[in-house]
Design a protein around this motif. Structure first.
Motif, PDB file in Angstrom:
ATOM      1  N   ARG A  78      -2.553   1.890  -3.964  1.00 43.90           N
ATOM      2  CA  ARG A  78      -1.278   2.369  -3.430  1.00 43.90           C
ATOM      3  C   ARG A  78      -1.488   3.603  -2.558  1.00 43.90           C
ATOM      4  O   ARG A  78      -0.977   3.691  -1.443  1.00 43.90           O
ATOM      5  CB  ARG A  78      -0.307   2.677  -4.570  1.00 43.90           C
ATOM      6  CG  ARG A  78       0.211   1.435  -5.248  1.00 43.90           C
ATOM      7  CD  ARG A  78       1.039   1.730  -6.474  1.00 43.90           C
ATOM      8  NE  ARG A  78       1.589   0.478  -6.996  1.00 43.90           N
ATOM      9  CZ  ARG A  78       2.156   0.335  -8.162  1.00 43.90           C
ATOM     10  NH1 ARG A  78       2.285   1.382  -8.972  1.00 43.90           N
ATOM     11  NH2 ARG A  78       2.616  -0.834  -8.535  1.00 43.90           N
TER      12      ARG A  78
ATOM     13  N   GLN B  73       2.250  -2.374  -1.497  1.00 40.22           N
ATOM     14  CA  GLN B  73       2.823  -2.176  -0.168  1.00 40.22           C
ATOM     15  C   GLN B  73       4.240  -1.657  -0.295  1.00 40.22           C
ATOM     16  O   GLN B  73       5.012  -2.135  -1.128  1.00 40.22           O
ATOM     17  CB  GLN B  73       2.824  -3.491   0.624  1.00 40.22           C
ATOM     18  CG  GLN B  73       1.437  -4.013   0.943  1.00 40.22           C
ATOM     19  CD  GLN B  73       0.657  -3.083   1.856  1.00 40.22           C
ATOM     20  OE1 GLN B  73       1.208  -2.395   2.706  1.00 40.22           O
ATOM     21  NE2 GLN B  73      -0.656  -3.043   1.670  1.00 40.22           N
TER      22      GLN B  73
ATOM     23  N   THR C  29       8.332   2.624   4.474  1.00 40.29           N
ATOM     24  CA  THR C  29       7.300   2.702   5.501  1.00 40.29           C
ATOM     25  C   THR C  29       7.781   3.547   6.673  1.00 40.29           C
ATOM     26  O   THR C  29       7.020   4.357   7.223  1.00 40.29           O
ATOM     27  CB  THR C  29       6.902   1.289   5.972  1.00 40.29           C
ATOM     28  OG1 THR C  29       6.402   0.554   4.848  1.00 40.29           O
ATOM     29  CG2 THR C  29       5.835   1.331   7.048  1.00 40.29           C
TER      30      THR C  29
ATOM     31  N   ALA D 151      -3.406   2.694   0.679  1.00 36.88           N
ATOM     32  CA  ALA D 151      -2.569   1.984   1.654  1.00 36.88           C
ATOM     33  C   ALA D 151      -1.686   2.977   2.417  1.00 36.88           C
ATOM     34  O   ALA D 151      -1.517   2.861   3.638  1.00 36.88           O
ATOM     35  CB  ALA D 151      -1.712   0.928   0.958  1.00 36.88           C
TER      36      ALA D 151
ATOM     37  N   TYR E 233       7.499   1.360  -6.256  1.00 32.62           N
ATOM     38  CA  TYR E 233       6.946   0.027  -5.999  1.00 32.62           C
ATOM     39  C   TYR E 233       7.496  -0.989  -6.986  1.00 32.62           C
ATOM     40  O   TYR E 233       7.886  -0.638  -8.101  1.00 32.62           O
ATOM     41  CB  TYR E 233       5.417   0.043  -6.175  1.00 32.62           C
ATOM     42  CG  TYR E 233       4.700   0.843  -5.133  1.00 32.62           C
ATOM     43  CD1 TYR E 233       4.215   0.235  -3.989  1.00 32.62           C
ATOM     44  CD2 TYR E 233       4.509   2.206  -5.290  1.00 32.62           C
ATOM     45  CE1 TYR E 233       3.554   0.973  -3.022  1.00 32.62           C
ATOM     46  CE2 TYR E 233       3.849   2.947  -4.324  1.00 32.62           C
ATOM     47  CZ  TYR E 233       3.375   2.319  -3.196  1.00 32.62           C
ATOM     48  OH  TYR E 233       2.731   3.051  -2.245  1.00 32.62           O
TER      49      TYR E 233
END
Length: 149
Positions: free
Chosen positions: A95, A49, A55, A98, A43
């Protein structure tokens, strides 16, 4: 000469078992999605995110988990050592949460996911290497592994 390299631990274990006990029936490989090799994601400073590429890889993990409901994943969130310990613990859990939310959105059952936030207490590298310590790690457990623990 042909050399066969097995990068699937379960297949490697089955092959070893078959070599030691000839005559055992061979189970066919399933055609489902394979577990991605990448288990660590990094990150930016104070972010929770993942970027688009990360992702997409996490979605591949979700497809694997949906196809293998007997498998559990532990999501470990980590931070660098900047800031107060309480905030770092919060950010690390944010984190991990998410990532868990994305897995659930992709169809993974909640019972397959465990979330842990370590803050800055478990650095991957020296504490001065802040970027390396801002990370998320996935740890897979199969039903057989869970029974052994």
């Amino acid at each position: 000469m042909t050399v066969l390299v097995l990068d699937n631990p379960e297949l490697l274990a089955k092959t070893t078992l078959l070599d030691s006990q000839p005559g055992l029936p061979v189970e066919p490989l399933d055609d489902g999605p394979r577990r991605p090799h990448r288990l660590r994601f990094h990150y930016g400073f104070d972010k929770h995110q993942l970027n688009e590429e990360d992702t997409d890889i996490l979605r591949q993990h979700a497809a694997y988990l949906v196809a293998h409901p007997e498998v559990t994943v532990r999501i470990h969130g980590h931070t660098d050592s900047f800031g107060p310990a309480e905030y770092n613990t919060f950010l690390s859990r944010l984190r991990a949460s998410a990532a868990a939310k994305l897995l659930k959105t992709e169809g993974v059952r909640e019972s397959q996911i465990q979330v842990t936030g370590w803050g800055s207490s478990r650095p991957l590298a020296r504490p001065e290497d802040h970027a390396a310590n801002r990370r998320l790690e996935l740890e897979y457990l199969s039903a057989r592994m869970a029974k052994a623990q």
